[in-house]
Write a protein that holds these residues in place. Structure first.
Motif, mmCIF file in Angstrom:
data_model
loop_
_atom_site.group_PDB
_atom_site.id
_atom_site.type_symbol
_atom_site.label_atom_id
_atom_site.label_comp_id
_atom_site.label_asym_id
_atom_site.label_seq_id
_atom_site.Cartn_x
_atom_site.Cartn_y
_atom_site.Cartn_z
ATOM 1 N N HIS A 1 0.814 -1.201 0.000
ATOM 2 C CA HIS A 1 0.000 0.000 0.000
ATOM 3 C C HIS A 1 0.853 1.259 0.000
ATOM 4 C CE1 HIS A 1 -3.375 2.629 0.877
ATOM 5 N NE2 HIS A 1 -2.797 3.070 1.982
ATOM 6 N N LYS A 2 0.409 2.246 -0.767
ATOM 7 C CA LYS A 2 1.048 3.562 -0.765
ATOM 8 C C LYS A 2 0.213 4.519 0.083
ATOM 9 C CE LYS A 2 3.252 3.070 -5.295
ATOM 10 N NZ LYS A 2 3.380 3.624 -6.667
ATOM 11 N N PRO A 3 0.798 5.617 0.528
ATOM 12 C CA PRO A 3 0.068 6.546 1.401
ATOM 13 C C PRO A 3 -1.153 7.150 0.712
ATOM 14 C CG PRO A 3 2.431 7.018 1.394
ATOM 15 C CD PRO A 3 2.183 6.052 0.283
ATOM 16 N N ALA A 4 -2.047 7.697 1.519
ATOM 17 C CA ALA A 4 -3.208 8.410 0.991
ATOM 18 C C ALA A 4 -2.758 9.503 0.029
ATOM 19 C CB ALA A 4 -4.011 9.016 2.133
ATOM 20 N N GLU A 5 -3.570 9.702 -1.012
ATOM 21 C CA GLU A 5 -3.335 10.709 -2.043
ATOM 22 C C GLU A 5 -2.182 10.349 -2.975
ATOM 23 O OE1 GLU A 5 -3.105 14.485 -0.016
ATOM 24 O OE2 GLU A 5 -5.287 14.553 0.267
ATOM 25 N N ALA A 6 -1.726 9.093 -2.923
ATOM 26 C CA ALA A 6 -0.762 8.574 -3.902
ATOM 27 C C ALA A 6 -1.474 7.523 -4.741
ATOM 28 C CB ALA A 6 0.446 7.970 -3.199
ATOM 29 N N TRP A 7 -1.068 7.391 -5.993
ATOM 30 C CA TRP A 7 -1.701 6.418 -6.878
ATOM 31 C C TRP A 7 -1.214 5.006 -6.575
ATOM 32 C CZ3 TRP A 7 -5.906 7.228 -9.555
ATOM 33 C CH2 TRP A 7 -6.225 8.520 -9.977
ATOM 34 N N ASN A 8 -2.144 4.072 -6.511
ATOM 35 C CA ASN A 8 -1.860 2.649 -6.338
ATOM 36 C C ASN A 8 -2.303 1.902 -7.591
ATOM 37 O OD1 ASN A 8 -1.351 2.027 -3.114
ATOM 38 N ND2 ASN A 8 -2.615 3.830 -3.454
ATOM 39 N N GLN A 9 -1.537 0.917 -7.987
ATOM 40 C CA GLN A 9 -1.878 0.101 -9.155
ATOM 41 C C GLN A 9 -2.372 -1.265 -8.691
ATOM 42 O OE1 GLN A 9 1.910 0.182 -11.270
ATOM 43 N NE2 GLN A 9 1.142 1.775 -12.635
ATOM 44 N N VAL A 10 -3.522 -1.666 -9.226
ATOM 45 C CA VAL A 10 -4.108 -2.949 -8.860
ATOM 46 C C VAL A 10 -4.335 -3.799 -10.106
ATOM 47 C CG1 VAL A 10 -6.187 -4.087 -7.964
ATOM 48 C CG2 VAL A 10 -5.217 -2.163 -6.747
ATOM 49 N N ARG A 11 -4.038 -5.067 -9.971
ATOM 50 C CA ARG A 11 -4.329 -6.051 -11.017
ATOM 51 C C ARG A 11 -5.143 -7.156 -10.390
ATOM 52 N NH1 ARG A 11 0.035 -10.320 -13.084
ATOM 53 N NH2 ARG A 11 -1.253 -11.556 -14.502
ATOM 54 N N ILE A 12 -6.279 -7.466 -10.975
ATOM 55 C CA ILE A 12 -7.175 -8.505 -10.462
ATOM 56 C C ILE A 12 -7.427 -9.508 -11.576
ATOM 57 C CG2 ILE A 12 -9.461 -8.976 -9.498
ATOM 58 C CD1 ILE A 12 -9.505 -5.971 -8.656
ATOM 59 N N LYS A 13 -7.207 -10.766 -11.279
ATOM 60 C CA LYS A 13 -7.446 -11.826 -12.260
ATOM 61 C C LYS A 13 -8.396 -12.861 -11.673
ATOM 62 C CE LYS A 13 -5.059 -15.142 -15.287
ATOM 63 N NZ LYS A 13 -3.743 -15.705 -15.674
ATOM 64 N N LEU A 14 -9.456 -13.136 -12.393
ATOM 65 C CA LEU A 14 -10.409 -14.167 -11.975
ATOM 66 C C LEU A 14 -10.598 -15.133 -13.135
ATOM 67 C CD1 LEU A 14 -12.426 -15.236 -9.852
ATOM 68 C CD2 LEU A 14 -14.160 -13.777 -10.906
#
Length: 230
Positions: free
Chosen positions: A151-164
């Motif tokens: 996790h990155k701090p609030a107000e920073a962009w986070n990248q998520v990848r979800i595979k189902l």
């Protein structure tokens, strides 16, 4: 001299290609060829609607090339449903903020989360729901804990990848694997039995559903939302 100019021109072309591939809300030629599709192009949100509604609340707005929930916009979901897919997006949460990403969402229950597993979005540092590890950002909410290092701090962009794929749910956040579990397996069922969802009839039983984004009362931003059906 001529060779030097040619080499410089080639270097600039490669550089521009690299820049183009990282432009927000666009697909590279390679992604297009692989079957990726944008769910948001940085300008309009026509592929989204509110939960149990045909329209989209105006409190969901485009802000600096991102989908932004200002206040009171309600939960939203994709107009299309998906079964086997890979989803990528970037999210940013306000300080002390909370939101979420839903998979396999339907509209049979009273809320978007009635039957849909949630990938948590949270300001891990300041939001009061940070006392339980399965409530931290990147976790499958109340079921499967993500490491705080993802996790990155609030107000920073986070990248998520979800595979189902074939009920196998995998999640990566900022390049860190946070989840790998088969929905409906004995391991999954044991986690559900010991969670808030133990008595929620129909929870995570659907084989197909919408992608959802949560209004938890806090400002949140999303961009680079793309999906590939498998």
């Amino acid at each position: 001299m001529l060779n030097s100019i040619k080499m410089l021109t080639l270097a600039l072309a490669v550089s521009c290609t690299a820049c183009a591939s990282t432009t927000d809300n666009q697909l590279s030629p390679q992604e297009q060829q692989a079957g990726w599709q944008l769910l948001f192009d940085g300008k309009d949100m026509s592929q989204w609607r509110n939960f149990k509604s045909d329209g989209l609340n105006s409190q969901w707005q485009v802000e600096d090339g991102a989908m932004a929930l200002t206040q009171g916009g309600g939960d939203i979901l994709t107009k299309k449903q998906y079964q086997n897919f890979e989803l990528q997006l970037d999210w940013k949460i306000s300080k002390k903020g909370n939101s979420g990403i839903f998979v396999l969402a339907d509209e049979k229950g009273g809320a978007i989360y009635s039957h849909a597993p949630e990938i948590q979005i949270l300001d891990n540092k300041e939001h009061p729901d940070n006392k339980i590890d399965s409530h931290l950002a990147g976790s499958i909410y109340d079921l499967f804990a993500a490491p705080s290092t993802a996790h990155k701090p609030a107000e920073a962009w986070n990248q998520v990848r979800i595979k189902l794929q074939d009920n196998h749910l995998q999640v990566w956040q900022n390049g860190v694997s946070t989840t790998s579990i088969v929905i409906g397996s004995t391991t999954w069922n044991a986690l559900v039995k010991n969670s808030k969802f133990a008595t929620w009839q129909g929870f995570a039983e659907g084989k197909k559903g919408h992608i959802g984004l949560q209004d938890h009362g806090d400002k949140v931003w999303f961009k680079n939302i793309k999906i590939k059906e498998l």
